[in-house]
Design a protein around this motif. Sequence first.
Motif, short mmCIF file in Angstrom:
data_model
loop_
_atom_site.label_atom_id
_atom_site.label_comp_id
_atom_site.label_asym_id
_atom_site.label_seq_id
_atom_site.Cartn_x
_atom_site.Cartn_y
_atom_site.Cartn_z
N GLY A 17 -95.38 15.58 81.23
CA GLY A 17 -95.65 14.17 80.94
C GLY A 17 -95.12 13.24 82.01
O GLY A 17 -94.29 13.62 82.84
N PHE A 18 -95.58 12.00 81.96
CA PHE A 18 -95.28 11.00 82.98
C PHE A 18 -93.78 10.84 83.22
O PHE A 18 -93.31 10.90 84.36
N GLY A 19 -93.00 10.61 82.17
CA GLY A 19 -91.57 10.35 82.33
C GLY A 19 -90.84 11.50 83.00
O GLY A 19 -90.03 11.29 83.90
N ARG A 20 -91.12 12.71 82.54
CA ARG A 20 -90.45 13.88 83.12
C ARG A 20 -90.86 14.08 84.58
O ARG A 20 -90.03 14.37 85.44
N VAL A 21 -92.13 13.92 84.86
CA VAL A 21 -92.61 14.08 86.24
C VAL A 21 -91.93 13.08 87.16
O VAL A 21 -91.41 13.44 88.22
N TYR A 22 -91.90 11.83 86.76
CA TYR A 22 -91.33 10.80 87.64
C TYR A 22 -89.81 10.91 87.75
O TYR A 22 -89.24 10.61 88.79
N ALA A 23 -89.16 11.35 86.68
CA ALA A 23 -87.71 11.54 86.75
C ALA A 23 -87.37 12.66 87.73
O ALA A 23 -86.50 12.51 88.60
N ALA A 24 -88.07 13.78 87.61
CA ALA A 24 -87.82 14.90 88.52
C ALA A 24 -88.24 14.55 89.94
O ALA A 24 -87.57 14.89 90.91
N TYR A 25 -89.36 13.85 90.07
CA TYR A 25 -89.85 13.47 91.39
C TYR A 25 -88.84 12.60 92.14
O TYR A 25 -88.74 12.69 93.36
N GLY A 26 -88.08 11.80 91.40
CA GLY A 26 -87.07 10.95 92.04
C GLY A 26 -86.11 11.76 92.90
O GLY A 26 -85.76 11.37 94.01
N GLY A 27 -85.68 12.91 92.39
CA GLY A 27 -84.79 13.78 93.15
C GLY A 27 -85.45 14.35 94.39
O GLY A 27 -84.85 14.42 95.47
N VAL A 48 -78.47 17.14 97.65
CA VAL A 48 -78.38 18.42 96.94
C VAL A 48 -78.16 18.19 95.45
O VAL A 48 -78.80 18.83 94.60
N ILE A 49 -77.30 17.25 95.11
CA ILE A 49 -77.06 16.92 93.70
C ILE A 49 -78.36 16.44 93.05
O ILE A 49 -78.70 16.86 91.94
N CYS A 50 -79.10 15.58 93.74
CA CYS A 50 -80.37 15.08 93.20
C CYS A 50 -81.38 16.20 93.03
O CYS A 50 -82.12 16.23 92.04
N LEU A 51 -81.42 17.12 93.98
CA LEU A 51 -82.34 18.24 93.89
C LEU A 51 -82.02 19.12 92.69
O LEU A 51 -82.92 19.55 91.96
N ILE A 52 -80.75 19.37 92.46
CA ILE A 52 -80.34 20.15 91.29
C ILE A 52 -80.75 19.42 90.01
O ILE A 52 -81.29 20.02 89.08
N GLY A 53 -80.51 18.12 89.98
CA GLY A 53 -80.90 17.33 88.81
C GLY A 53 -82.40 17.37 88.57
O GLY A 53 -82.86 17.52 87.43
N PHE A 108 -87.98 12.99 95.95
CA PHE A 108 -88.21 11.87 96.86
C PHE A 108 -86.96 11.61 97.71
O PHE A 108 -87.07 11.34 98.91
N ILE A 109 -85.80 11.66 97.11
CA ILE A 109 -84.56 11.41 97.85
C ILE A 109 -84.40 12.41 98.99
O ILE A 109 -84.12 12.03 100.13
N ILE A 110 -84.61 13.67 98.70
CA ILE A 110 -84.52 14.71 99.74
C ILE A 110 -85.52 14.41 100.86
O ILE A 110 -85.19 14.45 102.04
N LEU A 111 -86.76 14.16 100.47
CA LEU A 111 -87.80 13.91 101.47
C LEU A 111 -87.52 12.66 102.29
O LEU A 111 -87.79 12.63 103.49
N ALA A 112 -86.99 11.62 101.65
CA ALA A 112 -86.68 10.39 102.39
C ALA A 112 -85.58 10.63 103.42
O ALA A 112 -85.66 10.12 104.55
N VAL A 113 -84.58 11.40 103.06
CA VAL A 113 -83.51 11.72 104.01
C VAL A 113 -84.08 12.55 105.17
O VAL A 113 -83.78 12.30 106.34
N LEU A 114 -84.93 13.53 104.84
CA LEU A 114 -85.55 14.34 105.90
C LEU A 114 -86.47 13.49 106.78
O LEU A 114 -86.50 13.67 108.00
N TRP A 115 -87.21 12.58 106.18
CA TRP A 115 -88.08 11.68 106.96
C TRP A 115 -87.24 10.84 107.92
O TRP A 115 -87.59 10.71 109.10
N GLY A 116 -86.17 10.27 107.42
CA GLY A 116 -85.29 9.48 108.26
C GLY A 116 -84.75 10.29 109.44
O GLY A 116 -84.63 9.79 110.56
N TRP A 117 -84.44 11.54 109.17
CA TRP A 117 -83.89 12.41 110.20
C TRP A 117 -84.95 12.76 111.25
O TRP A 117 -84.72 12.65 112.45
#
Length: 109
Positions: A57-67, A94-99, A69-78
């Motif tokens: 469902g939408f909520g679960r997808v977007y909650a998990a996607y947030g983690g 890493v904490i966000c990815l685990i979450g 997204f954070i990894i990808l944004a850091v990699l994009w910046g790098w």
Amino acid sequence: MPVLKSILIFILAGLCEIGGGYLVWQWLKEGKPLWIGLTGCFILVFYAVVATWQPAGFGRVYAAYGGIFIILAVLWGWKVDKVKPDMYEIIGSVICLIGAYIIFFAPRK
């Protein structure tokens, strides 16, 4: 296989959101041509479609996607902006990815 498919969809969605946002940023903040911004807008709309490919469902997808997204944004910046992540960005990512993994893939009744 469903886990791998979901992870690949998350990665594609993240690249669309970050890439589209980056192009809009380039247009509005860096003076790039309008077509760059419009391309970014199109990619951002595609990102919204890609997210619907997830089975949850939408909520679960977007909650998990947030983690993710954070990894990808850091990699994009790098890799794109050439800003090497520091220890705290790596630990936080890493904490966000685990979450994200727990939110999306934890066994449920």
